[in-house]
Design an enzyme around this catalytic site. Sequence first.
Site, PDB file in Angstrom:
ATOM      1  N   ASP A  33       0.839  -1.194   0.000  1.00 18.43           N
ATOM      2  CA  ASP A  33       0.000   0.000   0.000  1.00 18.43           C
ATOM      3  C   ASP A  33       0.874   1.244   0.000  1.00 18.43           C
ATOM      4  OD1 ASP A  33      -1.899   2.161   0.949  1.00 18.43           O
ATOM      5  OD2 ASP A  33      -3.260   0.441   1.046  1.00 18.43           O
ATOM      6  N   GLU A  84      -7.812   4.651  -6.606  1.00 16.90           N
ATOM      7  CA  GLU A  84      -8.560   5.838  -6.210  1.00 16.90           C
ATOM      8  C   GLU A  84     -10.028   5.537  -6.487  1.00 16.90           C
ATOM      9  OE1 GLU A  84      -7.487   8.581  -4.848  1.00 16.90           O
ATOM     10  OE2 GLU A  84      -5.312   8.304  -5.030  1.00 16.90           O
ATOM     11  N   GLU A 136     -19.833   0.396 -11.056  1.00 12.47           N
ATOM     12  CA  GLU A 136     -19.999   1.689 -11.716  1.00 12.47           C
ATOM     13  C   GLU A 136     -19.482   1.683 -13.153  1.00 12.47           C
ATOM     14  OE1 GLU A 136     -19.289   5.243  -9.401  1.00 12.47           O
ATOM     15  OE2 GLU A 136     -19.259   4.061  -7.567  1.00 12.47           O
ATOM     16  N   LYS A 175     -11.676   2.886 -13.912  1.00 13.11           N
ATOM     17  CA  LYS A 175     -11.814   1.483 -13.511  1.00 13.11           C
ATOM     18  C   LYS A 175     -12.194   0.606 -14.698  1.00 13.11           C
ATOM     19  CE  LYS A 175     -11.514  -0.299 -10.065  1.00 13.11           C
ATOM     20  NZ  LYS A 175     -10.340  -0.975  -9.438  1.00 13.11           N
ATOM     21  N   LYS A 210     -17.125   9.037   2.148  1.00 11.87           N
ATOM     22  CA  LYS A 210     -18.234   8.283   1.582  1.00 11.87           C
ATOM     23  C   LYS A 210     -19.511   8.500   2.393  1.00 11.87           C
ATOM     24  CE  LYS A 210     -15.475   6.658  -1.544  1.00 11.87           C
ATOM     25  NZ  LYS A 210     -15.083   5.274  -1.696  1.00 11.87           N
ATOM     26  N   PRO A 226     -25.760  16.144   4.172  1.00  7.46           N
ATOM     27  CA  PRO A 226     -26.034  16.563   2.790  1.00  7.46           C
ATOM     28  C   PRO A 226     -26.629  15.442   1.941  1.00  7.46           C
ATOM     29  CG  PRO A 226     -23.685  16.154   3.097  1.00  7.46           C
ATOM     30  CD  PRO A 226     -24.319  16.006   4.451  1.00  7.46           C
ATOM     31  N   TYR A 228     -27.645  14.730  -1.995  1.00  4.86           N
ATOM     32  CA  TYR A 228     -27.498  15.240  -3.358  1.00  4.86           C
ATOM     33  C   TYR A 228     -28.841  15.191  -4.082  1.00  4.86           C
ATOM     34  CZ  TYR A 228     -22.367  14.848  -2.959  1.00  4.86           C
ATOM     35  OH  TYR A 228     -21.058  14.997  -2.578  1.00  4.86           O
ATOM     36  N   ASP A 300     -26.876  18.561  -6.832  1.00  2.67           N
ATOM     37  CA  ASP A 300     -26.510  17.190  -7.191  1.00  2.67           C
ATOM     38  C   ASP A 300     -25.118  17.138  -7.796  1.00  2.67           C
ATOM     39  OD1 ASP A 300     -26.774  14.487  -7.452  1.00  2.67           O
ATOM     40  OD2 ASP A 300     -28.457  14.548  -8.859  1.00  2.67           O
ATOM     41  N   ARG A 301     -24.534  15.959  -7.776  1.00  5.98           N
ATOM     42  CA  ARG A 301     -23.242  15.692  -8.412  1.00  5.98           C
ATOM     43  C   ARG A 301     -23.388  15.740  -9.933  1.00  5.98           C
ATOM     44  NH1 ARG A 301     -21.648   9.819  -7.136  1.00  5.98           N
ATOM     45  NH2 ARG A 301     -20.674  10.666  -5.252  1.00  5.98           N
ATOM     46  N   HIS A 304     -24.514  12.437 -12.226  1.00  2.00           N
ATOM     47  CA  HIS A 304     -24.805  11.453 -11.181  1.00  2.00           C
ATOM     48  C   HIS A 304     -25.614  10.279 -11.727  1.00  2.00           C
ATOM     49  CE1 HIS A 304     -25.618  11.197  -6.551  1.00  2.00           C
ATOM     50  NE2 HIS A 304     -25.143  10.068  -7.050  1.00  2.00           N
TER      51      HIS A 304
END
Length: 360
Positions: A33, A84, A136, A175, A210, A226, A228, A300-301, A304
């Site tokens: 790591d 990441e 994702e 990814k 997170k 918060p 979103y 919002d992101r 998203h």
Amino acid sequence: MKKILITGGAGFIGSAVVRHIISNTQDSVINLDKLTYAGNLESLVSVEASERYAFEQVDICDRAQLDRVFSQHQPDVVMHLAAESHVDRSITGPSDFIQTNIVGTYTLLEAARHYWMQLDAEHKAAFRFHHISTDEVYGDLPHLDEQEGQAVNQELPLFTETTPYAPSSPYSASKASSDHLVRAWLRTYGLPTIVTNCSNNYGPYHFPEKLIPLVILNALEGKPLPIYGKGDQIRDWLYVEDHARALYKVVTEGKIGETYNIGGHNEKQNLEVVQTICSILDSLVPKATPYAEQITYVTDRPGHDRRYAIDATKMSNELNWQPEETFETGLRKTVEWYLANQEWSQHVQDGTYQRERLGI
């Protein structure tokens, strides 16, 4: 007994895998790591004294150090978790994601391939490179309100192992790129690889950027919680220790060249997740007003994704794995852990992150 090289073993999921292997098997672990902001050796205090555990502070982009680690430790298996992983952070600064997730995976693949090619026939046949990825990479799925005329009880589609890739963020795109590299190294060079794609993890030792740990810690400090947009984004939630068991199953029993989707069978809207945390806190550490009164709706992101949901049938049918925790039992365990380990939460944030909003 195997020697397992785990990259990113001081991170959230990686440390859970290390703890699982040391505590429940006779295998040895080499934890590699870089110790970025999200890596914390305090997550491994319970196993650090084991004779079967070793730590190497190495960047997966450093080929010379990777070659040294392979030569020195002679691993039988690689479990590649170093990455990441925060979407908001990837929007603010995508370059780290390209470097670690794509260049780092390429560098590790090449180091592993050259090591593997020098093994004798028996060890070469037994070697595995297990790449741990995310759901994702598939993009997002239809949301109930997008299905015109659809009955509430009608099933919506799920991600399967053959769902086409359609990543939406710099994180998921990086990814997806690393997944393609891993499969290419199998097809072109014969390196024995396996890929897994998982749904949203939660549980102990989760870095507070997170959703779930951020909400727990903000709630305890009286800060805004918060949400979103409208909070109607849907995620499939997987308890991290269930994921660790699944990953060990895959690397020891899975088939070369296969992909396995790992999910928790827990689709929840983000707002529902936050409300459930508030309800648990109301019962465990009650205060004058309900914690849900701290919920705040924010912009919002960008880009998203609306809904993720994993079909984990292949894991169940072929590897006899099922999650042991329900969302309710896993979330309560998670809240209780953060209440009991606030010192860990403080240490992991010191000088690196103050729960500020990223990705705007």
